[in-house]
Design a protein around this motif. Structure first.
Motif, PDB file in Angstrom:
ATOM      1  N   UNK A 179       0.830  -1.204   0.000  1.00  0.00           N
ATOM      2  CA  UNK A 179       0.000   0.000   0.000  1.00  0.00           C
ATOM      3  C   UNK A 179       0.866   1.255   0.000  1.00  0.00           C
ATOM      4  N   UNK A 180       0.314   2.289  -0.601  1.00  0.00           N
ATOM      5  CA  UNK A 180       0.882   3.644  -0.570  1.00  0.00           C
ATOM      6  C   UNK A 180      -0.153   4.493   0.135  1.00  0.00           C
ATOM      7  N   UNK A 209      -0.881   4.614 -11.273  1.00  0.00           N
ATOM      8  CA  UNK A 209       0.488   5.080 -11.495  1.00  0.00           C
ATOM      9  C   UNK A 209       1.378   3.866 -11.687  1.00  0.00           C
ATOM     10  N   UNK A 210       2.207   3.883 -12.728  1.00  0.00           N
ATOM     11  CA  UNK A 210       3.149   2.774 -12.971  1.00  0.00           C
ATOM     12  C   UNK A 210       4.567   3.267 -12.691  1.00  0.00           C
ATOM     13  N   UNK A 211       5.343   2.421 -12.026  1.00  0.00           N
ATOM     14  CA  UNK A 211       6.743   2.752 -11.751  1.00  0.00           C
ATOM     15  C   UNK A 211       7.528   1.468 -11.517  1.00  0.00           C
ATOM     16  N   UNK A 212       8.552   1.236 -12.315  1.00  0.00           N
ATOM     17  CA  UNK A 212       9.491   0.125 -12.120  1.00  0.00           C
ATOM     18  C   UNK A 212       8.823  -1.230 -11.916  1.00  0.00           C
ATOM     19  N   UNK A 213       7.828  -1.544 -12.752  1.00  0.00           N
ATOM     20  CA  UNK A 213       7.160  -2.839 -12.687  1.00  0.00           C
ATOM     21  C   UNK A 213       6.010  -2.904 -11.709  1.00  0.00           C
ATOM     22  N   UNK A 214       5.762  -1.839 -10.988  1.00  0.00           N
ATOM     23  CA  UNK A 214       4.667  -1.807 -10.020  1.00  0.00           C
ATOM     24  C   UNK A 214       3.557  -0.874 -10.500  1.00  0.00           C
ATOM     25  N   UNK A 248       2.576  11.182  -7.998  1.00  0.00           N
ATOM     26  CA  UNK A 248       1.152  11.247  -7.698  1.00  0.00           C
ATOM     27  C   UNK A 248       0.586  12.589  -8.151  1.00  0.00           C
ATOM     28  N   UNK A 249      -0.641  12.560  -8.705  1.00  0.00           N
ATOM     29  CA  UNK A 249      -1.357  13.778  -9.065  1.00  0.00           C
ATOM     30  C   UNK A 249      -2.821  13.584  -8.680  1.00  0.00           C
ATOM     31  N   UNK A 281       0.573  -3.348  -6.693  1.00  0.00           N
ATOM     32  CA  UNK A 281       0.808  -4.733  -7.104  1.00  0.00           C
ATOM     33  C   UNK A 281       1.814  -4.761  -8.239  1.00  0.00           C
ATOM     34  N   UNK A 282       2.392  -5.933  -8.473  1.00  0.00           N
ATOM     35  CA  UNK A 282       3.323  -6.117  -9.585  1.00  0.00           C
ATOM     36  C   UNK A 282       4.588  -6.816  -9.145  1.00  0.00           C
ATOM     37  N   UNK A 283       5.570  -6.797 -10.031  1.00  0.00           N
ATOM     38  CA  UNK A 283       6.878  -7.364  -9.739  1.00  0.00           C
ATOM     39  C   UNK A 283       7.907  -6.272  -9.994  1.00  0.00           C
ATOM     40  N   UNK A 284       8.513  -5.725  -8.944  1.00  0.00           N
ATOM     41  CA  UNK A 284       9.458  -4.630  -9.133  1.00  0.00           C
ATOM     42  C   UNK A 284      10.698  -5.075  -9.899  1.00  0.00           C
TER      43      UNK A 284
END
Length: 188
Positions: free
Chosen positions: A119-120, A137-142, A176-177, A163-166
């Motif tokens: 969580x963020x 928001x997507x960042x580095x596989x997440x 974030x916006x 969620x995802x695989x960093x």
């Protein structure tokens, strides 16, 4: 004589078809059809009762929706929600929300190559009961996903599911916006 008149008409039409129009702007941008140049006047959009009165909308249209008191655009073959800071209604615009980016947290810490679920959380102040749109928001596989919701009155928290695989270990930054606020939140 007929050839001269025809040549003049053809030349005029061809020049006008490639021209840019400037209103109070001597040198309109070459990529625009129309550029406004006033320093004390604005563009006034058509004011319509609601989007339903536009019988054949076309992608790229913009209107002021009187019933919702906001600007909308027709894009991807549908009308957008109200544009502007992610909030709807006068109350929301009068009392803007402020994100506390320095107090935001990402937990647990992501590890490269391992499936991640976390969580963020971003605290805010100045909540006014206004609504905010869903965001991703997507960042580095997440991927961090915020469901649409409503700000609490006063202080509260926005909670994104991650969620995802960093693709790396260490700090991953989410830009974030929300509600006209932008901030960068890094995992630790």
């Amino acid at each position: 004589m007929k050839k001269n008149v025809l040549l003049l008409i053809t030349s005029t039409i061809s020049v006008l078809s490639f021209a840019q129009v400037g209103i109070k702007e001597k040198n309109p941008n070459l990529s625009s059809d129309l550029e406004l140049g006033s320093d004390n006047k604005t563009l006034l959009l058509n004011r319509v009762l609601n989007t339903g009165v536009i019988t054949t909308p076309t992608n790229g249209m913009m209107i002021y929706d009187i019933s919702e008191e906001c600007v909308k655009a027709f894009q991807a073959d549908k009308w957008s929600k109200c544009l502007g800071k992610g909030l709807v209604g006068k109350k929301a615009l009068m009392n803007p929300v402020s994100l506390s980016c320095n107090s935001a947290t990402v937990s647990p810490s992501p590890i490269a190559g391992q499936v991640y679920k976390g969580v963020l959380i971003i605290p805010y102040t100045g909540g006014n009961g206004g609504v905010y749109d869903a965001a991703s928001i997507r960042a580095n596989g997440l991927t961090a996903t915020l469901p649409a919701g409503q700000f609490a009155t006063g202080s509260g928290n926005l909670q994104y599911s991650i969620t995802g695989t960093p693709d790396r270990t260490g700090s991953i930054t989410f830009n974030v916006n929300v509600a006209g606020n932008t901030c960068s939140v890094a995992s630790k």
